[in-house]
Motif scaffolding. Sequence first.
Motif, short mmCIF file in Angstrom:
data_model
loop_
_atom_site.label_atom_id
_atom_site.label_comp_id
_atom_site.label_asym_id
_atom_site.label_seq_id
_atom_site.Cartn_x
_atom_site.Cartn_y
_atom_site.Cartn_z
N SER A 155 6.61 -13.40 103.92
CA SER A 155 6.36 -11.97 103.84
C SER A 155 7.66 -11.18 103.68
N PHE A 156 8.73 -11.57 104.39
CA PHE A 156 10.03 -10.91 104.20
C PHE A 156 10.54 -11.14 102.77
N ARG B 41 6.51 -2.80 99.46
CA ARG B 41 7.54 -3.38 100.31
C ARG B 41 7.26 -3.09 101.78
N TYR B 42 6.83 -1.89 102.07
CA TYR B 42 6.53 -1.54 103.45
C TYR B 42 5.31 -2.29 103.96
N LEU C 216 6.68 -5.72 104.76
CA LEU C 216 7.49 -5.63 105.97
C LEU C 216 6.61 -5.47 107.21
N ALA D 137 8.74 -8.91 100.43
CA ALA D 137 9.21 -7.53 100.57
C ALA D 137 10.49 -7.31 99.76
N ALA E 88 5.17 -8.82 107.94
CA ALA E 88 6.18 -9.71 108.53
C ALA E 88 6.41 -9.38 110.00
N PHE E 89 6.50 -8.10 110.33
CA PHE E 89 6.72 -7.72 111.73
C PHE E 89 5.49 -7.99 112.59
N SER F 216 7.32 -0.35 112.01
CA SER F 216 6.95 -0.74 110.65
C SER F 216 5.61 -0.14 110.23
#
Length: 106
Positions: free
Chosen positions: A92-93, A42-43, A46, A96, A49-50, A31
């Motif tokens: 967070s997801f 969005r990235y 993401l 995104a 989130a990761f 990510s």
Amino acid sequence: MSLLLSPATSDPNDMLHLLLVVFSVGLFAVSVGAFVRRRGNRYLFLMLAFSLLCADQVVTFYQELYTGGFLILIPYVDLHLVHFLELLMMVSFALALIVPARGLNT
């Protein structure tokens, strides 16, 4: 202090938790690479989130090894740390998916 440095359990699930930590670190690395290439909102969400997934798995692994599976609490608010990280990860997801795409190559 020695309890914090030596494993309290030898549960067979410890290997599974270790694999979850390794895979979550791998997903986080992928990510970060995607965010560096694309630089979109969005990235970014993401990647966040990761990173929270990675932190969640590391905390869960620590809990399994060193506290016998007991959940770590956040002081003063008495929230379970793992559940709070999971809530932040889901937010967070969701961001995104919801936030309009902006960046170099979205």
